[in-house]
Design a protein around this motif. Structure first.
Motif, PDB file in Angstrom:
ATOM      1  N   ASN A 143      -6.011  -1.639  -0.886  1.00 40.02           N
ATOM      2  CA  ASN A 143      -4.428  -2.356  -1.098  1.00 40.02           C
ATOM      3  C   ASN A 143      -3.761  -1.784   0.368  1.00 40.02           C
ATOM      4  O   ASN A 143      -2.396  -2.178   0.345  1.00 40.02           O
ATOM      5  N   VAL A 144      -4.358  -1.537   1.422  1.00 34.96           N
ATOM      6  CA  VAL A 144      -3.324  -1.164   2.440  1.00 34.96           C
ATOM      7  C   VAL A 144      -2.676  -2.286   2.979  1.00 34.96           C
ATOM      8  O   VAL A 144      -1.586  -2.189   3.586  1.00 34.96           O
ATOM      9  N   VAL A 145      -3.226  -3.588   2.989  1.00 31.66           N
ATOM     10  CA  VAL A 145      -2.784  -4.752   3.662  1.00 31.66           C
ATOM     11  C   VAL A 145      -1.255  -5.155   2.890  1.00 31.66           C
ATOM     12  O   VAL A 145      -0.282  -5.438   3.262  1.00 31.66           O
ATOM     13  N   ALA A 196       0.330   7.545  10.523  1.00 33.71           N
ATOM     14  CA  ALA A 196       0.058   6.533  11.103  1.00 33.71           C
ATOM     15  C   ALA A 196      -1.428   6.395  10.818  1.00 33.71           C
ATOM     16  O   ALA A 196      -2.451   6.006  11.495  1.00 33.71           O
ATOM     17  N   GLY A 197      -1.513   5.979   9.611  1.00 30.80           N
ATOM     18  CA  GLY A 197      -3.198   6.098   9.186  1.00 30.80           C
ATOM     19  C   GLY A 197      -3.395   4.326   8.847  1.00 30.80           C
ATOM     20  O   GLY A 197      -2.899   3.731   9.608  1.00 30.80           O
ATOM     21  N   ARG A 198      -4.164   4.122   7.698  1.00 27.84           N
ATOM     22  CA  ARG A 198      -4.418   2.739   7.475  1.00 27.84           C
ATOM     23  C   ARG A 198      -3.332   2.032   7.322  1.00 27.84           C
ATOM     24  O   ARG A 198      -3.096   0.837   7.749  1.00 27.84           O
ATOM     25  N   ILE A 199      -2.467   2.441   6.337  1.00 28.84           N
ATOM     26  CA  ILE A 199      -1.002   1.590   6.283  1.00 28.84           C
ATOM     27  C   ILE A 199      -0.220   1.687   7.298  1.00 28.84           C
ATOM     28  O   ILE A 199       0.290   0.652   7.987  1.00 28.84           O
ATOM     29  N   GLY A 200       0.040   2.960   7.762  1.00 32.89           N
ATOM     30  CA  GLY A 200       1.008   2.996   8.835  1.00 32.89           C
ATOM     31  C   GLY A 200       0.793   2.413  10.223  1.00 32.89           C
ATOM     32  O   GLY A 200       1.626   1.648  10.763  1.00 32.89           O
ATOM     33  N   TYR A 201      -0.537   2.144  10.444  1.00 31.50           N
ATOM     34  CA  TYR A 201      -0.785   1.527  11.604  1.00 31.50           C
ATOM     35  C   TYR A 201      -0.908   0.050  11.463  1.00 31.50           C
ATOM     36  O   TYR A 201      -0.340  -0.662  12.163  1.00 31.50           O
ATOM     37  N   TYR A 217       5.514   7.266  16.187  1.00 33.98           N
ATOM     38  CA  TYR A 217       4.878   7.608  15.055  1.00 33.98           C
ATOM     39  C   TYR A 217       5.024   9.110  14.993  1.00 33.98           C
ATOM     40  O   TYR A 217       5.018   9.620  15.978  1.00 33.98           O
ATOM     41  N   TYR A 218       4.885   9.843  13.908  1.00 33.75           N
ATOM     42  CA  TYR A 218       4.728  11.183  13.498  1.00 33.75           C
ATOM     43  C   TYR A 218       3.467  11.501  12.676  1.00 33.75           C
ATOM     44  O   TYR A 218       3.588  11.002  11.528  1.00 33.75           O
ATOM     45  N   ASP A 219       2.575  12.045  13.305  1.00 34.93           N
ATOM     46  CA  ASP A 219       1.392  12.339  12.435  1.00 34.93           C
ATOM     47  C   ASP A 219       0.471  13.459  12.978  1.00 34.93           C
ATOM     48  O   ASP A 219       0.558  13.635  14.313  1.00 34.93           O
ATOM     49  N   VAL A 251       7.606   5.805   5.435  1.00 33.23           N
ATOM     50  CA  VAL A 251       7.097   6.931   5.080  1.00 33.23           C
ATOM     51  C   VAL A 251       5.385   6.436   4.580  1.00 33.23           C
ATOM     52  O   VAL A 251       5.582   5.511   3.736  1.00 33.23           O
ATOM     53  N   ASN A 252       4.412   6.684   5.355  1.00 32.74           N
ATOM     54  CA  ASN A 252       3.092   6.186   4.997  1.00 32.74           C
ATOM     55  C   ASN A 252       2.109   7.480   4.900  1.00 32.74           C
ATOM     56  O   ASN A 252       0.806   7.219   5.461  1.00 32.74           O
ATOM     57  N   ALA A 253       2.529   8.669   4.597  1.00 32.60           N
ATOM     58  CA  ALA A 253       1.629   9.822   4.632  1.00 32.60           C
ATOM     59  C   ALA A 253       1.138   9.830   3.074  1.00 32.60           C
ATOM     60  O   ALA A 253       2.229   9.738   2.252  1.00 32.60           O
TER      61      ALA A 253
HETATM   62  P1  NAD Z   1      -4.670   7.269   5.512  1.00 32.23           P
HETATM   63  O1  NAD Z   1      -5.388   8.435   4.680  1.00 32.23           O
HETATM   64  O2  NAD Z   1      -5.545   6.062   6.087  1.00 32.23           O
HETATM   65  O3  NAD Z   1      -3.364   7.496   6.201  1.00 32.23           O
HETATM   66  C1  NAD Z   1      -2.529   8.601   5.926  1.00 32.23           C
HETATM   67  C2  NAD Z   1      -2.103   9.176   7.113  1.00 32.23           C
HETATM   68  O4  NAD Z   1      -1.024  10.273   6.813  1.00 32.23           O
HETATM   69  C3  NAD Z   1      -3.222   9.899   8.100  1.00 32.23           C
HETATM   70  O5  NAD Z   1      -3.103   9.714   9.545  1.00 32.23           O
HETATM   71  C4  NAD Z   1      -2.768  11.267   8.046  1.00 32.23           C
HETATM   72  O6  NAD Z   1      -3.031  12.093   9.136  1.00 32.23           O
HETATM   73  C5  NAD Z   1      -0.908  11.317   7.781  1.00 32.23           C
HETATM   74  N1  NAD Z   1      -0.435  12.361   7.278  1.00 32.23           N
HETATM   75  C6  NAD Z   1      -0.739  13.390   6.263  1.00 32.23           C
HETATM   76  N2  NAD Z   1      -0.018  14.173   6.337  1.00 32.23           N
HETATM   77  C7  NAD Z   1       1.116  14.044   7.032  1.00 32.23           C
HETATM   78  C8  NAD Z   1       2.190  14.788   7.388  1.00 32.23           C
HETATM   79  N3  NAD Z   1       2.688  15.822   6.972  1.00 32.23           N
HETATM   80  N4  NAD Z   1       3.054  14.080   8.435  1.00 32.23           N
HETATM   81  C9  NAD Z   1       2.686  13.244   9.021  1.00 32.23           C
HETATM   82  N5  NAD Z   1       1.452  12.515   8.856  1.00 32.23           N
HETATM   83  C10 NAD Z   1       0.712  12.969   7.846  1.00 32.23           C
HETATM   84  O7  NAD Z   1      -3.870   6.829   4.201  1.00 32.23           O
HETATM   85  P2  NAD Z   1      -3.448   5.194   3.682  1.00 32.23           P
HETATM   86  O8  NAD Z   1      -4.283   4.253   3.250  1.00 32.23           O
HETATM   87  O9  NAD Z   1      -2.511   4.803   5.119  1.00 32.23           O
HETATM   88  O10 NAD Z   1      -2.307   5.425   2.592  1.00 32.23           O
HETATM   89  C11 NAD Z   1      -1.124   6.550   2.775  1.00 32.23           C
HETATM   90  C12 NAD Z   1      -0.643   6.857   1.571  1.00 32.23           C
HETATM   91  O11 NAD Z   1       0.121   5.661   1.091  1.00 32.23           O
HETATM   92  C13 NAD Z   1      -1.566   7.087   0.228  1.00 32.23           C
HETATM   93  O12 NAD Z   1      -1.963   8.366   0.297  1.00 32.23           O
HETATM   94  C14 NAD Z   1      -0.767   6.784  -0.932  1.00 32.23           C
HETATM   95  O13 NAD Z   1       0.037   7.844  -1.333  1.00 32.23           O
HETATM   96  C15 NAD Z   1       0.429   5.749  -0.384  1.00 32.23           C
HETATM   97  N6  NAD Z   1      -0.045   4.278  -0.938  1.00 32.23           N
HETATM   98  C16 NAD Z   1       0.987   3.625  -1.801  1.00 32.23           C
HETATM   99  C17 NAD Z   1       0.631   2.394  -2.569  1.00 32.23           C
HETATM  100  C18 NAD Z   1       1.607   1.592  -3.016  1.00 32.23           C
HETATM  101  O14 NAD Z   1       1.097   0.936  -3.903  1.00 32.23           O
HETATM  102  N7  NAD Z   1       2.741   1.966  -3.194  1.00 32.23           N
HETATM  103  C19 NAD Z   1      -0.768   1.884  -2.407  1.00 32.23           C
HETATM  104  C20 NAD Z   1      -1.611   2.468  -1.294  1.00 32.23           C
HETATM  105  C21 NAD Z   1      -1.223   3.725  -0.827  1.00 32.23           C
END
Ligand code: NAD
Length: 384
Positions: A143-145, A196-201, A217-219, A251-253
């Motif tokens: 669901n990242v998109v 800046a993981g899957r969603i952040g990017y 970005y901060y990661d 915020v995307n961590a």
């Molecule tokens: P991901 O694992 O691809 O990316 C997460 C990024 O966060 C990683 O690059 C990681 O290094 C970074 N990170 C972790 N701790 C950190 C910190 N202390 N400071 C800075 N960066 C940090 O995950 P994703 O797929 O991008 O998803 C991220 C989060 O989004 C999920 O874990 C979930 O909590 C949330 N999410 C929410 C919904 C929703 O419906 N609202 C849906 C999907 C995911």
């Protein structure tokens, strides 16, 4: 409370004649899902509900397994806690989280596999799962998109002061200056993502066409150089320095020990005055009272997101009602950004695939594994 209980008839019908381990015994699969009500009866694509059960029931029962699907998740007498004692597979979603605490893990004597139908497994005590050798898998990327689109929408609605403008129309009023006085363009702003993981990017990719002044970005995990160059994002290694430069922060961590309460009064005091903050990651990353106070004082011009420190959020949660001094700046919704119908199709299919692999003893897609047998397999849940 709702319970769509197991069909013992399926167990009595006997087991499928496949050669996989599924043929040898019926397992108990426990699913904690949200109640879909009338909507789920009318819309079968609402797969993540107790009514539609991720489409798993016919398949699991045809193999002789038992499926308990419930939304009743709180307290020792809940269906969740009752059936957890002998379930082998637990399916949960972040949208209506079945909180799997260390204490509950110690009582779940038969539990081997936790599947998060979606992304984000912070509702499970991951350290306890490591110790008890319980695997935790997510449907990574499902669901990242969906979330990235919601983030961009939320940034725009805050910066452009959309919600008060729409509310004015519904009230029957028309006073352009009252909403235009706090409406801006996104172009030319500094926008930063924590994580800046899957969603952040994907958020960064979608922001490029808005011509921001700069993307930051901060990661602790650096982006690959090629990916960073493609969106023109700059990494800032100090969090206070990062927030002090941003007009908009998203915020995307994941939520873990290092991100819980990360955005508190102290960090907010380093934000630019009048910054906008969007959090679709997890509610508990931001301190609820400190955010509400920062919005009320004007330190934040707006806060939007769909995640709450307790879900469902109580009626008196400050984030339901908080406003900036001009009466706007609140873009909160229930937790639904990652549960569009498109996303539900993907995480339902992914959940089934993970269970199929488990039952057949096949290797899992490494990207889905948060906790393997006895160890973390992801780098996203803190620096371990
Ligand atoms: P991901 O694992 O691809 O990316 C997460 C990024 O966060 C990683 O690059 C990681 O290094 C970074 N990170 C972790 N701790 C950190 C910190 N202390 N400071 C800075 N960066 C940090 O995950 P994703 O797929 O991008 O998803 C991220 C989060 O989004 C999920 O874990 C979930 O909590 C949330 N999410 C929410 C919904 C929703 O419906 N609202 C849906 C999907 C995911």
């Amino acid at each position: 409370m709702s319970l769509l209980g197991a069909s013992t008839a399926a167990l009595k019908r006997g087991l499928a004649s496949s050669v996989s381990r599924t043929s040898s015994r019926g397992l108990k699969v426990l699913a904690v899902l949200y109640q879909g009500g009338e909507a789920a009866k009318q819309e079968p694509r609402l797969l993540g509900t107790i009514e539609n059960q991720l489409g798993l029931r016919p398949w699991l029962e045809s193999q002789g397994h038992e499926l308990i699907a419930t939304d009743d998740k709180e307290g020792p007498n809940s269906v969740f806690q009752k059936h957890l004692k002998d379930a082998e597979i637990l399916i949960t979603t972040p949208f209506h989280p079945g909180y799997l605490t260390r204490d509950l893990i110690s009582k779940a004597q038969n539990l081997k596999l936790c599947v998060t139908a979606g992304v984000g497994s912070d509702h499970i005590d991951l350290n306890a799962a490591v110790e008890k050798k319980i695997q935790v898998l997510e449907v990574t990327g499902s669901n990242v998109v969906s979330v990235a689109e919601h983030v961009v929408m939320s940034i725009l609605l805050l910066v452009r002061n959309f919600v008060p403008a729409h509310e004015m129309i519904e009230r029957g009023d028309w006073q352009v200056s009252d909403v235009a006085r706090n409406a801006f363009d996104l172009e030319g702003k500094v926008i930063g993502t924590i994580g800046a993981g899957r969603i952040g990017y994907r958020v960064l990719e979608r922001l490029v066409p808005f011509n921001p002044k700069e993307l930051l970005y901060y990661d602790y995990n650096a982006l690959p150089a090629e990916g960073a160059a493609k969106v023109g994002v700059r990494r800032i290694e100090d969090l206070k320095d990062f927030v002090s430069q941003c007009d908009v922060i998203t915020v995307n961590a994941p939520l873990h020990e290092g991100t819980k309460n990360l955005v508190d009064a102290d960090l907010l005091s380093h934000f630019k005055k009048g910054a906008w903050l969007v959090n679709t990651a997890r509610g508990a990353i931001c301190n609820a009272e400190d955010v509400a106070a920062a919005l009320a004082s004007g330190r934040l011009a707006g806060y939007a997101g769909d995640v709450w420190n307790v879900q469902p959020a109580p009626r008196d949660h400050p984030w339901r009602y908080m406003k900036n001094p001009l009466g706007g700046g609140n873009g909160m919704t229930p937790h639904y950004s990652g549960t569009t119908l498109d996303a539900q199709a993907r995480y339902a299919a992914g959940t089934r695939e993970i269970i199929e692999n488990y039952l057949a003893g096949k290797p899992q897609n490494p990207a889905n594994v948060i906790v393997g047998v006895g160890k973390y397999e992801t780098k996203s849940y803190g620096q371990r």
